[in-house]
Design an enzyme around this catalytic site. Structure first.
Site, PDB file in Angstrom:
ATOM      1  N   ARG A 149       0.889  -1.179   0.000  1.00  0.00           N
ATOM      2  CA  ARG A 149       0.000   0.000   0.000  1.00  0.00           C
ATOM      3  C   ARG A 149       0.920   1.220   0.000  1.00  0.00           C
ATOM      4  NH1 ARG A 149      -5.497   1.545   3.206  1.00  0.00           N
ATOM      5  NH2 ARG A 149      -6.252   0.143   1.582  1.00  0.00           N
TER       6      ARG A 149
ATOM      7  N   HIS B 290      -6.998   1.017  -6.749  1.00  0.00           N
ATOM      8  CA  HIS B 290      -7.290   0.129  -5.613  1.00  0.00           C
ATOM      9  C   HIS B 290      -7.976  -1.131  -6.182  1.00  0.00           C
ATOM     10  CE1 HIS B 290      -7.826  -1.184  -1.633  1.00  0.00           C
ATOM     11  NE2 HIS B 290      -8.651  -0.278  -1.151  1.00  0.00           N
TER      12      HIS B 290
ATOM     13  N   GLN C 135     -10.082  -3.613  -3.973  1.00  0.00           N
ATOM     14  CA  GLN C 135     -11.390  -3.068  -3.610  1.00  0.00           C
ATOM     15  C   GLN C 135     -12.395  -3.335  -4.732  1.00  0.00           C
ATOM     16  OE1 GLN C 135     -12.232  -1.242  -0.619  1.00  0.00           O
ATOM     17  NE2 GLN C 135     -14.251  -1.734  -1.426  1.00  0.00           N
TER      18      GLN C 135
ATOM     19  N   ASP D 211     -17.006   7.635  -2.528  1.00  0.00           N
ATOM     20  CA  ASP D 211     -15.811   7.483  -1.690  1.00  0.00           C
ATOM     21  C   ASP D 211     -15.548   8.852  -1.077  1.00  0.00           C
ATOM     22  OD1 ASP D 211     -13.417   6.639  -0.527  1.00  0.00           O
ATOM     23  OD2 ASP D 211     -12.279   6.597  -2.412  1.00  0.00           O
TER      24      ASP D 211
ATOM     25  N   CYS E  25     -16.454   2.181  -0.252  1.00  0.00           N
ATOM     26  CA  CYS E  25     -15.335   1.302   0.093  1.00  0.00           C
ATOM     27  C   CYS E  25     -15.016   1.338   1.585  1.00  0.00           C
ATOM     28  CB  CYS E  25     -14.105   1.684  -0.723  1.00  0.00           C
ATOM     29  SG  CYS E  25     -13.639   3.415  -0.535  1.00  0.00           S
TER      30      CYS E  25
ATOM     31  N   ARG F 113     -14.116  -8.282   0.732  1.00  0.00           N
ATOM     32  CA  ARG F 113     -12.684  -8.042   0.554  1.00  0.00           C
ATOM     33  C   ARG F 113     -11.914  -9.328   0.870  1.00  0.00           C
ATOM     34  NH1 ARG F 113     -10.541  -2.963   0.856  1.00  0.00           N
ATOM     35  NH2 ARG F 113      -8.717  -4.102   0.124  1.00  0.00           N
TER      36      ARG F 113
HETATM   37  N1   CP Z   1     -11.491   0.139   1.846  1.00  0.00           N
HETATM   38  C1   CP Z   1     -10.247   0.063   2.328  1.00  0.00           C
HETATM   39  O1   CP Z   1      -9.283  -0.148   1.610  1.00  0.00           O
HETATM   40  O2   CP Z   1     -10.177   0.231   3.686  1.00  0.00           O
HETATM   41  P1   CP Z   1      -8.824   0.416   4.503  1.00  0.00           P
HETATM   42  O3   CP Z   1      -8.212   1.721   4.100  1.00  0.00           O
HETATM   43  O4   CP Z   1      -9.264   0.398   5.939  1.00  0.00           O
HETATM   44  O5   CP Z   1      -7.904  -0.718   4.196  1.00  0.00           O
HETATM   45  N1  NVA Z   2      -9.714   6.944  -1.856  1.00  0.00           N
HETATM   46  C1  NVA Z   2      -9.458   6.542  -0.499  1.00  0.00           C
HETATM   47  C2  NVA Z   2      -9.736   5.098  -0.329  1.00  0.00           C
HETATM   48  C3  NVA Z   2      -9.477   4.538   1.045  1.00  0.00           C
HETATM   49  C4  NVA Z   2      -9.780   3.085   1.136  1.00  0.00           C
HETATM   50  C5  NVA Z   2      -8.016   6.871  -0.144  1.00  0.00           C
HETATM   51  O1  NVA Z   2      -7.134   6.634  -0.982  1.00  0.00           O
HETATM   52  O2  NVA Z   2      -7.764   7.372   0.945  1.00  0.00           O
END
Ligand code: CP
Ligand code: NVA
Length: 331
Positions: free
Chosen positions: A120, A147, A150, A242, A282, A310
């Site tokens: 990540r 992502h 997701q 989102d 998400c 997930r």
């Molecule tokens: N939706 C998602 O990726 O959640 P987190 O940021 O908690 O992993």
């Molecule tokens: N778009 C958001 C998604 C989090 C799961 C971010 O990148 O923070």
């Protein structure tokens, strides 16, 4: 709403072999058939988890996260732990990957110890560079660009609700961000019609839209990018939003809040969707910013099904990338 029964298809052996050893940096790394194979297996592992209990025995998965996570971290960990493997989590929030040691050197170490690398990151290139050097699969667990994990869980959730997604009207309103990019590409791959409604200057990236349109030309999906949130939502089967301000963009939060106000998913905006429409997010949600409590906690919301899925979708992904899909388990 009652779930529809899905006909679970046997993933073709050829698709399983094609996925073994691959990376998932972008959802567009996969063909539409490969996305469908992962989702078919995801439904099977959800229905029959004990069949896969030892499928990844002793496999080691390392996770380096530059950003916070609840769902992604825990669903990857539960996915590998319940298939016999083990997760090693490295908190990378205090120092970016590649700072202490080059990504190439990291890769050459990691591939000697582990079977899969989950990242990540802020920069998407951190993931593609690691994938370039590592001989084991590298999985994008969120970057500033995409992502993909997701999107797999979200389209699994849509299949549970609607069955075949060809012709489904899927709408995303809000920021044209990482989640939006992966949803747009996945909708195109699965033949769902996809409308994105964003403020001006917050549209999805033009090259992602072009990629989605090229896929859509083959699968028969329609892609519409507009600014009007009501037009975007009108007649939709599913409405997704989102956060307005993603991780890494916090310094823009005050500027963004008024710009995104008309895109808030509230009961009035949802009233323009089909009466059977579902609401998706998400998570984490900023309650009463991009979505109201009434919608998030209301009867149309499937957000916790998405969160559950997930785990199932990533279990299927790990099984296939590590060469332990349905055929391997059942033989
Ligand atoms: N939706 C998602 O990726 O959640 P987190 O940021 O908690 O992993
Ligand atoms: N778009 C958001 C998604 C989090 C799961 C971010 O990148 O923070």
């Amino acid at each position: 709403m009652a779930s529809k029964t899905l006909a679970v298809l046997e993933p073709e052996a050829g698709l399983e072999a094609a996925l073994a050893g691959r990376d998932l940096c972008s959802i567009s790394d996969l063909t539409p058939q490969e996305v469908s194979a992962i989702l078919d297996l995801a439904h099977d592992v959800k229905a029959h988890p004990s069949s896969y209990r030892h499928a990844l025995d002793a496999k080691q998965m390392v996770m380096f996260f530059e950003k916070s996570s609840l769902r992604t971290r825990l669903t990857f960990e539960t996915a590998i732990n319940t298939t016999g493997g083990n997760a090693i989590f490295v908190d990378q929030t205090q120092s970016p990957l590649g700072e202490r040691e080059s990504l190439a050197d990291m890769s050459r170490n990691l591939e000697r110890w582990v079977s899969v690398i989950v990242l990540r990151t802020y920069a998407h290139e951190t993931i593609t560079e690691m994938a370039q050097y590592a001989s084991v699969p590298v999985i994008n667990a969120l970057s500033d660009l995409e992502h993909p994990c997701q999107a797999l869980a979200d389209f699994m959730t849509l299949q549970e609700r609607f069955g075949n997604l060809k012709g489904l009207k899927f709408t995303y309103v809000g920021d044209g961000n990482n989640v939006c990019h992966s949803l747009l590409l996945t909708a195109a791959q699965l033949g769902a019609h996809c409308t994105i409604g964003t403020p001006k200057n917050y549209a999805p990236k033009a090259d992602i839209v072009a990629q989605a349109r090229a896929i859509a030309n083959v699968t028969g999906s329609d892609i519409t990018i507009i600014n009007d949130p009501i037009a975007a939502v009108s007649g939709a089967d599913a409405v997704y939003t989102d956060v307005c301000t993603s991780m890494g963009f916090e310094h823009e939060a005050t500027k963004r809040a008024p710009i995104f106000k008309p895109y808030q998913v509230n009961e009035t905006l949802m009233s323009h969707a089909a009466s059977h429409a579902i609401f998706m997010h998400c998570l984490p949600a900023h309650r009463n910013a991009e979505v109201t409590d009434a919608v998030l906690d209301g009867p149309q919301s499937v957000v916790f099904d998405q969160a559950e899925n997930r785990m199932h979708a990533q279990k299927a992904l790990l099984l296939l990338l590590l060469g332990a899909g349905k055929k391997a388990v059942k033989k």
